[in-house]
Design an enzyme around this catalytic site. Structure first.
Site, PDB file in Angstrom:
ATOM      1  N   ARG A 147       6.267   1.906 -10.980  1.00 28.50           N
ATOM      2  CA  ARG A 147       5.742   2.495  -9.754  1.00 28.50           C
ATOM      3  C   ARG A 147       6.875   2.604  -8.743  1.00 28.50           C
ATOM      4  O   ARG A 147       7.663   1.669  -8.583  1.00 28.50           O
ATOM      5  CB  ARG A 147       4.628   1.604  -9.204  1.00 28.50           C
ATOM      6  CG  ARG A 147       3.853   2.225  -8.080  1.00 28.50           C
ATOM      7  CD  ARG A 147       2.802   1.268  -7.535  1.00 28.50           C
ATOM      8  NE  ARG A 147       3.352   0.425  -6.499  1.00 28.50           N
ATOM      9  CZ  ARG A 147       2.616  -0.158  -5.542  1.00 28.50           C
ATOM     10  NH1 ARG A 147       1.298   0.000  -5.528  1.00 28.50           N
ATOM     11  NH2 ARG A 147       3.168  -0.912  -4.624  1.00 28.50           N
ATOM     12  N   TYR A 159       3.529  -0.087   3.610  1.00 33.07           N
ATOM     13  CA  TYR A 159       2.998  -0.699   2.405  1.00 33.07           C
ATOM     14  C   TYR A 159       3.939  -0.502   1.209  1.00 33.07           C
ATOM     15  O   TYR A 159       4.458   0.593   0.996  1.00 33.07           O
ATOM     16  CB  TYR A 159       1.623  -0.089   2.048  1.00 33.07           C
ATOM     17  CG  TYR A 159       1.251  -0.422   0.645  1.00 33.07           C
ATOM     18  CD1 TYR A 159       0.772  -1.689   0.347  1.00 33.07           C
ATOM     19  CD2 TYR A 159       1.481   0.480  -0.390  1.00 33.07           C
ATOM     20  CE1 TYR A 159       0.504  -2.043  -0.961  1.00 33.07           C
ATOM     21  CE2 TYR A 159       1.210   0.130  -1.702  1.00 33.07           C
ATOM     22  CZ  TYR A 159       0.726  -1.137  -1.977  1.00 33.07           C
ATOM     23  OH  TYR A 159       0.484  -1.492  -3.270  1.00 33.07           O
ATOM     24  N   ASP A 220       1.728   5.139  -5.329  1.00 33.29           N
ATOM     25  CA  ASP A 220       0.496   4.742  -4.643  1.00 33.29           C
ATOM     26  C   ASP A 220       0.493   5.312  -3.229  1.00 33.29           C
ATOM     27  O   ASP A 220       1.326   4.934  -2.399  1.00 33.29           O
ATOM     28  CB  ASP A 220       0.437   3.199  -4.600  1.00 33.29           C
ATOM     29  CG  ASP A 220      -0.918   2.678  -4.145  1.00 33.29           C
ATOM     30  OD1 ASP A 220      -1.715   3.464  -3.602  1.00 33.29           O
ATOM     31  OD2 ASP A 220      -1.170   1.465  -4.331  1.00 33.29           O
ATOM     32  N   HIS A 222      -1.964   4.841  -1.188  1.00 39.47           N
ATOM     33  CA  HIS A 222      -2.635   3.802  -0.404  1.00 39.47           C
ATOM     34  C   HIS A 222      -3.574   4.351   0.673  1.00 39.47           C
ATOM     35  O   HIS A 222      -3.569   3.895   1.815  1.00 39.47           O
ATOM     36  CB  HIS A 222      -1.610   2.830   0.192  1.00 39.47           C
ATOM     37  CG  HIS A 222      -2.014   1.397   0.031  1.00 39.47           C
ATOM     38  ND1 HIS A 222      -2.524   0.655   1.041  1.00 39.47           N
ATOM     39  CD2 HIS A 222      -2.010   0.578  -1.052  1.00 39.47           C
ATOM     40  CE1 HIS A 222      -2.811  -0.570   0.606  1.00 39.47           C
ATOM     41  NE2 HIS A 222      -2.517  -0.624  -0.666  1.00 39.47           N
ATOM     42  N   GLU A 246      -1.839   7.576  -7.022  1.00 39.80           N
ATOM     43  CA  GLU A 246      -2.961   6.657  -6.808  1.00 39.80           C
ATOM     44  C   GLU A 246      -3.468   6.716  -5.374  1.00 39.80           C
ATOM     45  O   GLU A 246      -2.677   6.863  -4.432  1.00 39.80           O
ATOM     46  CB  GLU A 246      -2.454   5.233  -7.113  1.00 39.80           C
ATOM     47  CG  GLU A 246      -3.455   4.150  -6.811  1.00 39.80           C
ATOM     48  CD  GLU A 246      -2.841   2.756  -6.934  1.00 39.80           C
ATOM     49  OE1 GLU A 246      -1.738   2.630  -7.498  1.00 39.80           O
ATOM     50  OE2 GLU A 246      -3.467   1.804  -6.457  1.00 39.80           O
ATOM     51  N   GLU A 272      -9.255   0.854  -6.689  1.00 38.30           N
ATOM     52  CA  GLU A 272      -9.007  -0.588  -6.578  1.00 38.30           C
ATOM     53  C   GLU A 272      -9.944  -1.245  -5.569  1.00 38.30           C
ATOM     54  O   GLU A 272     -10.210  -2.437  -5.669  1.00 38.30           O
ATOM     55  CB  GLU A 272      -7.543  -0.883  -6.226  1.00 38.30           C
ATOM     56  CG  GLU A 272      -7.123  -0.427  -4.848  1.00 38.30           C
ATOM     57  CD  GLU A 272      -5.639  -0.619  -4.568  1.00 38.30           C
ATOM     58  OE1 GLU A 272      -4.844  -0.462  -5.498  1.00 38.30           O
ATOM     59  OE2 GLU A 272      -5.294  -0.916  -3.419  1.00 38.30           O
ATOM     60  N   ARG A 293      -9.195   2.705 -11.476  1.00 39.00           N
ATOM     61  CA  ARG A 293      -8.357   1.605 -10.997  1.00 39.00           C
ATOM     62  C   ARG A 293      -9.137   0.332 -10.709  1.00 39.00           C
ATOM     63  O   ARG A 293      -8.595  -0.623 -10.133  1.00 39.00           O
ATOM     64  CB  ARG A 293      -7.645   2.039  -9.706  1.00 39.00           C
ATOM     65  CG  ARG A 293      -6.531   3.006  -9.917  1.00 39.00           C
ATOM     66  CD  ARG A 293      -5.282   2.310 -10.425  1.00 39.00           C
ATOM     67  NE  ARG A 293      -4.607   1.535  -9.398  1.00 39.00           N
ATOM     68  CZ  ARG A 293      -3.976   0.389  -9.617  1.00 39.00           C
ATOM     69  NH1 ARG A 293      -3.955  -0.151 -10.820  1.00 39.00           N
ATOM     70  NH2 ARG A 293      -3.369  -0.234  -8.632  1.00 39.00           N
ATOM     71  N   GLU A 349      -1.563  -2.517 -14.522  1.00 39.96           N
ATOM     72  CA  GLU A 349      -0.642  -2.911 -13.455  1.00 39.96           C
ATOM     73  C   GLU A 349      -0.283  -4.386 -13.644  1.00 39.96           C
ATOM     74  O   GLU A 349      -1.141  -5.227 -13.926  1.00 39.96           O
ATOM     75  CB  GLU A 349      -1.314  -2.713 -12.093  1.00 39.96           C
ATOM     76  CG  GLU A 349      -0.423  -3.064 -10.915  1.00 39.96           C
ATOM     77  CD  GLU A 349      -1.114  -2.836  -9.577  1.00 39.96           C
ATOM     78  OE1 GLU A 349      -2.359  -2.789  -9.545  1.00 39.96           O
ATOM     79  OE2 GLU A 349      -0.408  -2.682  -8.567  1.00 39.96           O
ATOM     80  N   TRP A 412      -4.606   1.831   6.212  1.00 39.76           N
ATOM     81  CA  TRP A 412      -3.414   1.100   5.745  1.00 39.76           C
ATOM     82  C   TRP A 412      -3.252   1.245   4.249  1.00 39.76           C
ATOM     83  O   TRP A 412      -4.154   1.104   3.496  1.00 39.76           O
ATOM     84  CB  TRP A 412      -3.524  -0.391   6.098  1.00 39.76           C
ATOM     85  CG  TRP A 412      -2.347  -1.133   5.580  1.00 39.76           C
ATOM     86  CD1 TRP A 412      -1.080  -1.122   6.093  1.00 39.76           C
ATOM     87  CD2 TRP A 412      -2.284  -1.984   4.421  1.00 39.76           C
ATOM     88  NE1 TRP A 412      -0.239  -1.902   5.343  1.00 39.76           N
ATOM     89  CE2 TRP A 412      -0.964  -2.428   4.303  1.00 39.76           C
ATOM     90  CE3 TRP A 412      -3.218  -2.383   3.478  1.00 39.76           C
ATOM     91  CZ2 TRP A 412      -0.544  -3.289   3.267  1.00 39.76           C
ATOM     92  CZ3 TRP A 412      -2.825  -3.222   2.463  1.00 39.76           C
ATOM     93  CH2 TRP A 412      -1.490  -3.667   2.361  1.00 39.76           C
TER      94      TRP A 412
END
Ligand code: GCO
Ligand code: MG
Length: 412
Positions: A147, A159, A220, A222, A246, A272, A293, A349, A412
């Site tokens: 990643r 992040y 990602d 995020h 992602e 996630e 995820r 992951e 975030w």
């Protein structure tokens, strides 16, 4: 196999973890991960005050029935706290069933569909040289999929970047880029989507030029883009052949992914922060994503995530189970058993825990040539060392949050 004892154990070796330990009248024990990053004690209370009293005296062999009972009898369904608590019970019961049968959990789920699990690690850097160093370190460790997260000019702390961790202060005990910080309040980070969208494609171009076309690369987002911004990024990254993009948009609105999908062939992964199959239903049925995820720990356990992944399999959608450091070694083991057994495994992951965590949780998985395997111990293959766990009491910790330059709170 009657449940005699149920203990909720909180320990904070490198970070906070919540573990449920069930003990049966015939002396078998099972562990479940109930860690909810930054809101750990809410799950502790849910388990101790509302679930543990229902478990004592229950038949530990009835995994499906226990799941349905905890889900439906609460009346208030879903949500991260409820589903993390149910997940912990579910994992612990699978652990016990495996020990009772003398088999690793993946055997109970149908046996191995592969010899090991392709895992990806997290490379990051504030700039290209530090990012390249981080990619090289991961390649040396054996990672075969990586990643990529990069610093953005003009932004101080975002992040996913290990070396920016000191910007906002507020805590030690941060390894790699573990985002949760110990302290009384969440730290603030900064964000500018325009700067990010301008900078990121060049980062992937540079990484491909340096490391070649073969290595699977992931990224990602995020949850920080609008649908049209995410569509633009997906399109801009197409030449660099990502394994996935992602969480490109916030997850609540499943329709957002339809817009992104219309514009780009970059594979999409999400989930996630999802808790049940209902969060994935439209995304799977309408084939708006490529990877699920969800974490065993946050999706209600092995029982529920397996059903979601079986549903995804009908649409050729694969697993990409969440595996950051806030999934405990117990939750990671559960993911590995499930990933080894299902047909539609995609990637796992693997962020790697710190040394103290590895002493608290005695584990039997293997990590070789970029591949994970849960091992062949009966059950999940993880035991909690209570003496070690007792050395690290809970410490308040929060995930950071974002503000834009004008002070607006941002995802975030
Ligand atoms: C990932 C995740 C994590 C989360 C963390 C929050 O892809 O691994 O985005 O890094 O930020 O799990 O608790
Ligand atoms: Mg993520």
């Amino acid at each position: 196999m009657i449940i005699d004892k149920a203990d909720v154990i909180v320990t904070s070796p490198d970070r906070n973890f919540v573990t449920l330990k069930l003990t049966t009248d015939d002396g078998l024990t099972g562990l479940g991960d109930a860690t909810l990053n930054g809101r750990e004690l809410a799950v502790v209370a849910y388990l101790r005050d509302h679930v543990v009293p229902l478990l004592i005296g229950a038949d530990a062999s009835r995994i499906e029935d226990t799941w349905q009972f905890l889900y439906r009898s609460a009346y208030w369904r879903r949500g991260p706290v409820t589903m993390a608590a149910i997940a912990a019970v579910d994992m612990a019961l699978w652990d016990i069933k495996g020990k009772a049968a003398g088999m690793p959990v993946y055997q109970l789920l149908g046996g191995a569909s592969r010899t090991g699990l392709l895992a990806y690690g997290h490379a990051s850097g504030v700039d290209l040289p530090s990012l390249f160093d981080s990619v090289n370190e991961h390649l040396e460790k054996g990672f075969r999929a990586i990643r990529i997260q990069s610093g953005i000019p003009g932004l101080h702390a975002i992040y996913g970047i290990a070396s920016q961790s000191s910007f906002a202060g507020g805590g030690e005990a941060r390894y790699d880029h573990e985002p949760a910080r110990r302290g009384a309040r969440p730290v603030e980070e900064d964000w500018d989507t325009r700067a990010y969208l301008t900078h990121l494609p060049g980062v992937f171009e540079a990484v491909r030029n340096e490391f070649g076309p073969d290595i699977p690369l992931l990224h990602d987002g995020h949850h920080r883009m609008t649908p049209i911004q995410a569509a633009r990024l997906g399109k801009a990254l197409e030449p660099y052949d990502l394994f996935w993009l992602e969480d490109c948009t916030p997850a609540e609105n499943q329709e957002a992914l339809r817009l992104v999908r219309q514009h780009t062939t970059t594979p999409l992964a999400i989930g996630e922060v999802f808790n049940t199959v209902w969060d994935f239903k439209d995304l799977i049925r309408d084939q708006l994503i490529d990877y699920v995820r969800g974490a065993v720990t946050h999706m209600g356990g092995i029982t529920a995530l397996k059903k979601t992944l079986d549903y995804a399999a009908m649409y050729q959608i694969k697993s990409g189970m969440h595996g950051p450091t806030d999934i405990s070694p117990v939750g990671m083991a559960a993911a590995m058993h499930l990933g080894l057994a299902i047909h539609n495994f995609g990637i796992q992951e693997y962020m790697q825990h710190g040394p103290k965590t590895d002493q608290v949780f005695e584990q039997s998985f293997t990590w070789r040539d970029g591949m994970l395997h849960p091992g062949d111990q009966p059950g999940l293959g993880v035991e909690l060392n209570l003496d070690e766990a007792g050395k690290y009491p809970y410490e308040r910790a929060y995930l950071p949050y974002n503000r834009l330059k004008d002070g607006t709170v941002h995802d975030w």
